[in-house]
Write a protein that holds these residues in place. Structure first.
Motif, PDB file in Angstrom:
ATOM      1  N   GLY A  12     -12.258 141.035 -45.864  1.00 36.85           N
ATOM      2  CA  GLY A  12     -11.241 140.684 -44.884  1.00 36.85           C
ATOM      3  C   GLY A  12      -9.905 141.283 -45.235  1.00 36.85           C
ATOM      4  O   GLY A  12      -9.147 141.724 -44.374  1.00 36.85           O
ATOM      5  N   ALA A  13      -9.610 141.305 -46.528  1.00 35.24           N
ATOM      6  CA  ALA A  13      -8.335 141.870 -46.963  1.00 35.24           C
ATOM      7  C   ALA A  13      -8.261 143.347 -46.610  1.00 35.24           C
ATOM      8  O   ALA A  13      -7.208 143.847 -46.210  1.00 35.24           O
ATOM      9  N   ARG A  14      -9.393 144.066 -46.724  1.00 32.00           N
ATOM     10  CA  ARG A  14      -9.388 145.489 -46.372  1.00 32.00           C
ATOM     11  C   ARG A  14      -9.175 145.685 -44.875  1.00 32.00           C
ATOM     12  O   ARG A  14      -8.480 146.599 -44.445  1.00 32.00           O
ATOM     13  N   ARG A  15      -9.782 144.797 -44.061  1.00 28.12           N
ATOM     14  CA  ARG A  15      -9.603 144.915 -42.619  1.00 28.12           C
ATOM     15  C   ARG A  15      -8.176 144.601 -42.209  1.00 28.12           C
ATOM     16  O   ARG A  15      -7.689 145.086 -41.193  1.00 28.12           O
ATOM     17  N   ASP A  16      -7.522 143.748 -42.969  1.00 28.40           N
ATOM     18  CA  ASP A  16      -6.180 143.283 -42.611  1.00 28.40           C
ATOM     19  C   ASP A  16      -5.103 144.016 -43.402  1.00 28.40           C
ATOM     20  O   ASP A  16      -4.089 143.433 -43.761  1.00 28.40           O
ATOM     21  N   ALA A  17      -5.306 145.283 -43.691  1.00 26.62           N
ATOM     22  CA  ALA A  17      -4.334 146.053 -44.459  1.00 26.62           C
ATOM     23  C   ALA A  17      -2.960 145.956 -43.806  1.00 26.62           C
ATOM     24  O   ALA A  17      -2.809 146.161 -42.606  1.00 26.62           O
ATOM     25  N   GLY A  18      -1.966 145.622 -44.591  1.00 22.66           N
ATOM     26  CA  GLY A  18      -0.610 145.493 -44.087  1.00 22.66           C
ATOM     27  C   GLY A  18      -0.236 144.085 -43.694  1.00 22.66           C
ATOM     28  O   GLY A  18       0.946 143.757 -43.582  1.00 22.66           O
ATOM     29  N   ARG A  19      -1.205 143.238 -43.459  1.00 20.92           N
ATOM     30  CA  ARG A  19      -0.955 141.847 -43.084  1.00 20.92           C
ATOM     31  C   ARG A  19      -0.488 141.058 -44.306  1.00 20.92           C
ATOM     32  O   ARG A  19      -0.972 141.272 -45.419  1.00 20.92           O
ATOM     33  N   VAL A  20       0.451 140.150 -44.109  1.00 21.13           N
ATOM     34  CA  VAL A  20       0.985 139.342 -45.204  1.00 21.13           C
ATOM     35  C   VAL A  20       0.674 137.879 -44.920  1.00 21.13           C
ATOM     36  O   VAL A  20       1.036 137.352 -43.869  1.00 21.13           O
ATOM     37  N   ARG A  21       0.016 137.242 -45.886  1.00 17.09           N
ATOM     38  CA  ARG A  21      -0.359 135.833 -45.742  1.00 17.09           C
ATOM     39  C   ARG A  21       0.004 135.063 -47.005  1.00 17.09           C
ATOM     40  O   ARG A  21      -0.160 135.554 -48.106  1.00 17.09           O
ATOM     41  N   PHE A  22       0.453 133.840 -46.798  1.00 19.64           N
ATOM     42  CA  PHE A  22       0.848 133.003 -47.930  1.00 19.64           C
ATOM     43  C   PHE A  22       0.688 131.547 -47.531  1.00 19.64           C
ATOM     44  O   PHE A  22       0.991 131.168 -46.401  1.00 19.64           O
ATOM     45  N   ARG A  23       0.234 130.743 -48.464  1.00 13.13           N
ATOM     46  CA  ARG A  23       0.190 129.298 -48.226  1.00 13.13           C
ATOM     47  C   ARG A  23       0.039 128.546 -49.543  1.00 13.13           C
ATOM     48  O   ARG A  23      -0.332 129.125 -50.579  1.00 13.13           O
ATOM     49  N   HIS A  24       0.300 127.241 -49.475  1.00 19.02           N
ATOM     50  CA  HIS A  24      -0.013 126.319 -50.561  1.00 19.02           C
ATOM     51  C   HIS A  24      -1.301 125.590 -50.179  1.00 19.02           C
ATOM     52  O   HIS A  24      -1.474 125.159 -49.030  1.00 19.02           O
ATOM     53  N   ARG A  25      -2.197 125.451 -51.126  1.00 19.97           N
ATOM     54  CA  ARG A  25      -3.440 124.745 -50.865  1.00 19.97           C
ATOM     55  C   ARG A  25      -3.177 123.254 -50.635  1.00 19.97           C
ATOM     56  O   ARG A  25      -2.168 122.699 -51.064  1.00 19.97           O
ATOM     57  N   ASP A  26      -4.135 122.609 -49.981  1.00 22.19           N
ATOM     58  CA  ASP A  26      -3.991 121.190 -49.669  1.00 22.19           C
ATOM     59  C   ASP A  26      -3.711 120.346 -50.908  1.00 22.19           C
ATOM     60  O   ASP A  26      -2.968 119.365 -50.853  1.00 22.19           O
ATOM     61  N   GLU A  27      -4.307 120.720 -52.023  1.00 20.38           N
ATOM     62  CA  GLU A  27      -4.144 119.940 -53.251  1.00 20.38           C
ATOM     63  C   GLU A  27      -2.693 119.923 -53.724  1.00 20.38           C
ATOM     64  O   GLU A  27      -2.226 118.937 -54.320  1.00 20.38           O
ATOM     65  N   ILE A  28      -1.947 120.978 -53.466  1.00 17.05           N
ATOM     66  CA  ILE A  28      -0.535 121.014 -53.860  1.00 17.05           C
ATOM     67  C   ILE A  28       0.285 120.094 -52.968  1.00 17.05           C
ATOM     68  O   ILE A  28       1.138 119.333 -53.460  1.00 17.05           O
ATOM     69  N   TRP A  29       0.030 120.141 -51.674  1.00 10.95           N
ATOM     70  CA  TRP A  29       0.739 119.224 -50.766  1.00 10.95           C
ATOM     71  C   TRP A  29       0.406 117.772 -51.086  1.00 10.95           C
ATOM     72  O   TRP A  29       1.270 116.894 -51.002  1.00 10.95           O
TER      73      TRP A  29
END
Length: 251
Positions: A12-29
């Motif tokens: 998926g990362a290869r298909r989404d070249a250039g896309r930027v994604r970030f999050r905190h996992r549920d456990e952190i919240w």
């Protein structure tokens, strides 16, 4: 409101070249419900921008605050010390990024000039006493998640040495199994550090103190203004919450 969820996979990362994604996992919240993260993405970075005005203004703010009391008494720093202690980390052995910078500023009266993006992030970090991380997003595989380590992830130091985070240590992890920060805001990886050739960066600021909601929003505005002034580009920005935990340039 439905929560935006996604998992990171190599294909998926290869298909989404250039896309930027970030999050905190549920456990952190779940474990840190007072968390207030701000995220910025900037494209078009060059190493020759003039950030001297922004650095001077925000460094002066930090020095004024330090003149009225040491960094250890600041509520922003105390909140991170509690978070480190909750992870089983001695907060005076491993300090969050903003505390380390404030200690250096108090002792030396200035922060070193490294790269214009790093310099302005460091100045704003000490002004608000909130950790700010700048990551070369093109050195990240897929997206970034903040969560507990399994202990199998690979972390590359600034010296090029390879380490593995302790199990359940909070890290910034990518789809390739790399940790881009250890002990949450304590140690950034040399793999994705800002360098002369960096053109795209993800910047993350995180507050845990009582007034973090208002303070992190002000920090976000100040940082976005400084980046627009330096590079003439308006960054994409967001304040994340447990209900809206994901930053994604795909919309």
């Amino acid at each position: 409101m439905a929560r935006r969820e996604w998992t990171f996979r190599g294909a998926g990362a290869r298909r989404d070249a250039g896309r930027v994604r970030f999050r905190h996992r549920d456990e952190i919240w779940r474990d840190f419900p007072d968390l207030v993260p701000a995220v910025l993405f900037l494209d078009g970075i060059t190493p020759d921008a003039d950030v001297s005005r922004s650095v001077a203004v925000h460094t002066a703010t930090a020095l004024d605050r330090l003149g009225r009391g040491g960094e250890s008494g600041m509520p922003e720093i105390q909140a991170w010390r509690r978070a480190f202690a909750a992870q089983g980390i001695r907060p005076t052995q491993y300090r969050c990024a903003s505390e380390s910078l404030l200690r250096r500023l108090r002792r030396e009266g200035a922060l070193p000039a490294l790269h214009p993006l790093v310099d302005v992030c460091n100045a704003i970090s000490v002004a608000y006493a909130v950790p700010v991380a700048a990551i070369d997003i093109d050195r990240v595989s897929g997206g970034l998640e903040v969560g507990y380590a399994s202990g199998t992830e690979t972390y590359v130091t600034f010296a090029g040495d390879v380490e593995h985070p302790d199990p359940r240590e909070v890290i910034f992890a990518d789809a390739g199994g790399y940790a881009h920060a250890r002990r949450w805001t304590n140690r950034q990886s040399g793999r994705s550090a800002i360098r002369t050739g960096t053109t795209r960066a993800l910047i993350v600021a995180e507050g845990l103190h009582e007034t973090a909601g208002a303070d992190v929003a002000k920090l976000l505005d100040a940082l976005a203004e400084a980046l627009r002034e330096a590079w003439g580009v308006a960054p994409a920005t967001a304040i994340l919450t447990a209900d809206r935990p994901a930053f994604d340039t795909a919309g």
